[in-house]
Design a protein around this motif. Structure first.
Motif, PDB file in Angstrom:
ATOM      1  N   GLY A 183       0.796  -1.221   0.000  1.00 19.24           N
ATOM      2  CA  GLY A 183       0.000   0.000   0.000  1.00 19.24           C
ATOM      3  C   GLY A 183       0.828   1.271   0.000  1.00 19.24           C
ATOM      4  O   GLY A 183       0.316   2.361   0.219  1.00 19.24           O
ATOM      5  N   GLU A 184       2.109   1.113  -0.236  1.00 13.99           N
ATOM      6  CA  GLU A 184       3.008   2.252  -0.153  1.00 13.99           C
ATOM      7  C   GLU A 184       3.234   2.848  -1.541  1.00 13.99           C
ATOM      8  O   GLU A 184       3.227   2.144  -2.536  1.00 13.99           O
ATOM      9  N   GLU A 215      -5.575   8.233  -5.360  1.00 16.47           N
ATOM     10  CA  GLU A 215      -6.839   7.797  -4.783  1.00 16.47           C
ATOM     11  C   GLU A 215      -7.112   6.327  -5.055  1.00 16.47           C
ATOM     12  O   GLU A 215      -7.460   5.560  -4.157  1.00 16.47           O
ATOM     13  N   ARG A 234      -4.797   4.098  -3.122  1.00 15.73           N
ATOM     14  CA  ARG A 234      -5.120   4.043  -1.698  1.00 15.73           C
ATOM     15  C   ARG A 234      -6.390   3.235  -1.459  1.00 15.73           C
ATOM     16  O   ARG A 234      -6.437   2.387  -0.581  1.00 15.73           O
ATOM     17  N   SER A 235      -7.406   3.476  -2.288  1.00 17.45           N
ATOM     18  CA  SER A 235      -8.671   2.787  -2.046  1.00 17.45           C
ATOM     19  C   SER A 235      -8.558   1.291  -2.307  1.00 17.45           C
ATOM     20  O   SER A 235      -9.312   0.503  -1.764  1.00 17.45           O
ATOM     21  N   ASP A 272       5.300   8.027  -0.258  1.00 18.19           N
ATOM     22  CA  ASP A 272       5.674   7.780   1.122  1.00 18.19           C
ATOM     23  C   ASP A 272       7.182   7.716   1.247  1.00 18.19           C
ATOM     24  O   ASP A 272       7.755   8.071   2.266  1.00 18.19           O
ATOM     25  N   GLU A 323      -5.925  15.395   3.207  1.00 19.12           N
ATOM     26  CA  GLU A 323      -5.134  14.155   3.175  1.00 19.12           C
ATOM     27  C   GLU A 323      -3.770  14.378   2.534  1.00 19.12           C
ATOM     28  O   GLU A 323      -3.094  13.445   2.173  1.00 19.12           O
ATOM     29  N   PRO A 331       1.132  12.578   3.555  1.00 19.76           N
ATOM     30  CA  PRO A 331       1.134  11.118   3.565  1.00 19.76           C
ATOM     31  C   PRO A 331       1.931  10.544   4.719  1.00 19.76           C
ATOM     32  O   PRO A 331       2.591  11.276   5.437  1.00 19.76           O
TER      33      PRO A 331
END
Lengths: 684, 314
Positions: A371-372, A536, A539-540, A560, A680, A683
């Motif tokens: 997820g990075e 987006e 991330r989702s 990140d 948001e 990060p």
């Protein structure tokens, strides 16, 4: 490539970045002419053709001296046919006893004279005609091209035959007719080249400087038209030799008293019920002469402009390699259970023009967490794109990638062959390329292209895949997905085409998304939207992203973690906030300084002087030293290893003593992004 | 598609008209009196004048042109000066012979040329590629009538496998027709195959380096699918363009092959027309040839639109 300077500032040289292999072109200026001759002389086939042609010319000039027989002399015995070697005739005689060898020598005369006549006529008419209609365009062009169209609407030979009817038969008339038809080819060629040359700024420049039309035409355009014209002339000469033989064979070219090769074939046909032999020597003579002109013409073409590098479905997978050095490099900082672990990636390419290899990527280690978003940043030519491609086994030919290991979600990819990797490509790793309109196949609707991986990987039916593609289109924000799905790529804007690419890349729910300069080719106004969308969606869905870019500003609010690449090596890697706040490598400092930002400064936007040198110039020590403002004696000692400093890794000899200037991360986000900072925005 | 077809046909009409005009006046440049050619050297002035009046060539050129054009538009290409036959009828008998030769060669050349060209591209730089490249540059250089002569001698006369010349009686069965066509088609088709192979190779190499091929690979498609779906269709566009030129070249080349094998096609008719200064026959020959080329190009335009969506009208 001016990209290095501009690229740091945020704009990009799309062309340079688009090339899959970071192999710089040879610099064009200067030694072009000597290289032309060197290339031509090195081309053995073309040289063989040239030597043969010289022999033909010698045979033509000295034909009477080379043989004791007469061109048309027939033996007293009509209807006698000596075989080769018989009665002193090396190649025998034809059916009326004429020496074939003699006639072959004389035939060279007719072939060359006829070819020269035709080509000369074609050039004398075609070049001025083509120059004129290409230069004046408008009505002149329309009428001229209409005429060309009429002439070429009929097969060349047929048109030549019509002209011969008007002129009367005979070798000269026949070649005049052929020349007239060929002049249309020359006209078209010259016109096209003039059109191309006109677009070049130097013609406009010359006109602005007040040069007359005629002067512009002869001095500025013709030299650029010359190379293709020379090539075409050589090839037309071959065609003219063929045409001479063909027309003489029919009896409408050379007459019975002329020992043309075509005429000899016609005579040979008369005795074909007895022997084929008299047809063989003239046939071979025509054949060899035409081949010689063709290979010489091809050689000229190659010497003028080298053909693009050879094709085939040229991708290579990553082969395993042993770690040579004893000391393992420090582990790249990151999570404990990364999705992707890349260790010891090397990529080599053959050095242009030589047999030796050059390393374009050296010992790259990378971890990407689940997820990075990992940003891989560097100027063009640093090897970042090819690093991304190697993860999918897509290193373009003739590149060779090797690595100790590439582990994706617990699975080792190194050593997998093309077909094993197919289940990784598109399924586990999706990729978005820089140039969306080029990355989509122009021949198929976008819907079919998005549906394709769904059908191949997930086994969906045509209908299911289509439904899913429509959903994906909606998710990536393409309006009217039901309609747009049946459109072709050329009906999409760059931004919309990139959304199609994103839909395609995410279609099979991959674990890793590689985004290779996803916004560089796009209009500035949509770049921000596109990055938002990628962020987006990733991330989702919990997808990890490898974001490849030359622009550190782009990654500020998306990534990140950052890995900075320079000249084939990772020079710094760490958490985004750390890298921005306290850069540990002078190159990173330069990249940060080049981010445009909203603060008063004096003078020009700071840039790093110079460009990334080509791989064969990379030294055996710090690659950056030559451009580094902090370069010192110890930087020249030898290879520099990655070392831990703070939370980052850096490849700098002096990192511990330098105090490099970073930037407050938030400040960069606020002004570097094209988008508005949102809640948001921060990060990690 | 229909609109494309109609617009292409409409564009072809003025083109054909111009070809006819150009060739008509071109042929008039010759100072030789056709009446003298027909009647022979010993004809007296009176009978020559009579002959000229009979042929209608004593009238002003413009009148002759207008007259010829008016009949040509309705399909009447005049009367053969030498044998009194209707030229339209003569051509009608010959067209199928030449066309079956030309299209036979073209189809074989497209099949062989594309296959070898694609193979060469996929093996670029390795031995199949080098072999094919050399073979194709040799194939481009061989005169088709020479291949014809050699084939006629070895396959026809020596081995007697296939007829060395066209049967004197009209072939009565399809088998005999095909048998008679094989050697002429081979002789005619070699250079076309070579040209198509070269084009297919270079456009395939170009396409394989395109970004969308990389995209297709990145999707995880098997190589065969990448080649057959994503590459070949795009690589076919220049090949189709070349096939248009090749058709024209094949019609031109058929003249020589017909000469070798004594094929009663358009080519022989044209050559006879030139040698005897037979104007109406020559005009008919050129017009029909141009018409065939124009029709072929219209067909190719349509297939081009199918291959390349960008040129497809909305």
């Amino acid at each position: 490539m001016s990209d290095a300077l501009a690229g740091l500032g945020g704009s990009a040289d799309a062309g340079a970045l688009a090339s899959p292999a970071p192999v710089p072109q040879e610099s064009a200026a200067g030694a072009t002419r000597s290289r032309f001759w060197a290339r031509l002389l090195r081309n053995k086939v073309a040289m063989a053709g040239a030597i043969y042609l010289v022999l033909v010319v010698i045979a033509a000039i000295f034909a009477p001296l080379l043989t004791s027989h007469d061109e048309t002399f027939a033996t007293r015995f009509q209807d006698i046919l000596f075989s080769p070697g018989e009665a002193g005739y090396v190649l025998g005689t034809d059916h009326v006893g004429r020496d074939i060898l003699t006639r072959i020598f004389f035939g060279a005369r007719y072939a060359l004279i006829a070819g020269a006549e035709a080509v000369l006529v074609a050039l004398v008419i075609g070049v001025p005609f083509g120059l004129a209609i290409g230069y004046f365009r408008g009505w002149a062009d329309r009428i001229g091209m209409r005429f060309v169209e009429i002439v070429v609407a009929v097969p060349a030979v047929v048109m030549a035959m019509a002209i011969i009817t008007g002129l009367g038969t005979g070798l000269t008339n026949a070649m005049l007719a052929i020349g007239l038809v060929f002049s249309m080819i020359i006209t078209r060629l010259v016109r096209a080249e003039v059109f191309a040359a006109r677009e070049e700024f130097y013609v406009d420049g010359a006109r602005a400087a007040g040069a007359s039309d005629r002067r512009v035409m002869w001095r500025h355009i013709l030299p650029n038209v010359a190379p293709p014209l020379i090539v075409q002339t050589t090839l037309l000469f071959a065609q003219a030799v063929l045409a001479e033989a063909a027309l003489s064979f029919l009896g409408i070219g050379a007459d019975a008293s002329q020992a043309s090769w075509g005429r000899m074939l016609r005579d040979a046909e008369l005795s074909i019920d007895r022997t084929i032999w008299p047809a063989i020597p003239p046939g071979i003579a025509i054949f060899l002469t035409v081949v010689a002109f063709n290979v010489f013409g091809d050689g000229l073409r190659d010497a003028f402009a080298r053909e693009a590098r050879g094709g085939r479905v040229g991708v290579g997978d990553v082969v395993p390699k042993e770690r040579s050095a004893a000391a393992a490099p420090p582990r790249p900082p990151g999570s404990d259970d990364p999705l992707l672990i890349l260790r010891g990636l090397d990529i080599v390419f053959p050095k242009p023009g030589e047999g030796t290899d050059m390393t374009v990527v050296r010992d790259v280690n990378l971890d990407i967490g689940r997820g990075e978003v990992m940003a891989l940043v560097g100027e063009s030519g640093s090897g970042k794109t090819i690093t991304g491609l190697s993860l999918m086994g897509l290193v373009p030919d003739p590149g060779q990638a090797s690595a100790e290991s590439i582990v994706l979600d617990g699975r080792e990819l190194v050593g997998m062959d093309f077909n094993d990797l197919r289940w990784i490509r598109g399924r586990e790793i999706g990729i978005i390329f820089q140039e969306p309109s080029a990355a989509l196949n122009p021949a198929y609707t976008v819907g079919r292209q998005v549906a394709e991986p769904l059908r191949v990987h997930l086994g969906m039916s045509k209908r299911e895949a289509r439904e899913r593609a429509i959903e994906l289109f909606a998710e990536v924000g393409i309006p009217d997905p039901h309609k747009r799905i049946d459109a072709f790529p050329h009906q999409f804007s760059g931004g919309m085409a990139q959304r199609v690419m994103i839909a395609m890349a995410l279609s099979c729910e991959p674990k890793l998304l590689i985004a290779d300069e996803p916004t560089t080719a796009l209009d500035v106004t949509v770049q921000g939207q596109m990055l938002d969308l990628v962020g987006e969606l990733a991330r989702s869905r919990g997808v990890s992203v490898l974001l490849i870019t030359h622009d550190l500003g782009v990654v500020a609010d998306l990534a990140d973690r950052v890995a900075v690449m320079y000249a084939g090596e990772i020079v710094e890697t760490g958490r985004l906030t750390d890298v921005f706040a306290t850069p540990r490598h002078p190159y990173t400092e330069g990249l940060i300084a080049a981010i445009p930002r909203n603060e008063p400064r004096s003078g020009d936007l700071p840039t790093i002087p110079g460009v990334v040198p080509p791989p064969w110039e990379w030294p055996d020590r710090c690659h950056f030293a030559d451009r580094c403002p902090y370069e010192a004696i110890e930087c020249r000692r030898g290879p520099v290893d990655l070392r831990q400093l703070g939370a980052s890794l850096t490849r700098c000899e002096r990192s511990h003593e330098l105090e490099l200037r970073g930037v407050q991360h938030a400040a960069v986000v606020a002004i570097a992004g094209w988008e508005q900072p949102t809640g948001e925005g921060e990060p990690a | 598609m229909l609109r494309l077809l109609v617009s292409r046909i409409l564009a072809a009409i003025p083109l054909m008209l111009m070809v006819a005009t150009l060739v008509f006046f071109l042929a008039q440049l010759n100072p030789v009196d056709p009446a003298a050619t027909i009647m022979g050297d010993d004809a007296d002035l009176e009978s020559l004048a009579e002959k000229r009046a009979e042929l209608g060539i004593d009238r002003p050129l413009v009148v002759q042109y207008w007259d010829w054009l008016n009949s040509a538009v309705v399909g009447d290409l005049g009367t053969n000066w030498f044998n009194g036959e209707e030229i339209t009828t003569e051509l009608r008998d010959r067209i199928p012979v030449t066309l079956s030769m030309v299209f036979g060669s073209l189809i074989v050349a497209l099949a062989i040329g594309s296959a070898f060209g694609v193979l060469a591209a996929l093996k670029a730089g390795r031995w199949p590629d080098r072999t094919i490249t050399v073979a194709s540059s040799l194939g481009l250089a061989v005169p088709n009538f020479w291949i014809g002569l050699v084939l006629a001698y070895y396959v026809g006369v020596k081995l007697q496998w296939l007829p060395a010349i066209w049967p004197t009686t009209r072939p009565d069965s399809l088998a005999r027709w095909v048998e008679a066509l094989i050697l002429p088609c081979v002789a005619l088709g070699i250079s076309a195959s070579a040209a198509i192979a070269r084009q297919a190779r270079s456009s395939m190499i170009g396409v394989l380096q395109r970004d969308y091929v990389r995209t297709a690979l990145a999707k995880g498609l098997p190589v065969r699918r990448v080649v057959s779906r994503h590459a070949i269709r795009n690589a076919a566009i220049p090949v189709v363009t070349l096939a248009g030129f090749q058709t024209s070249a094949l019609i031109g080349g058929s003249i020589f092959v017909e000469f070798v094998f004594n094929v009663p096609g358009l080519g022989r008719f044209g050559v006879d027309a030139i040698l005897r200064q037979n104007m109406p026959a020559l005009l008919g020959f050129v017009i029909v040839t141009a018409a065939v080329v124009v029709v072929v190009n219209i067909v190719l335009d349509l297939s081009y639109a199918w291959l390349n969506p960008k040129v497809r009208p909305e």
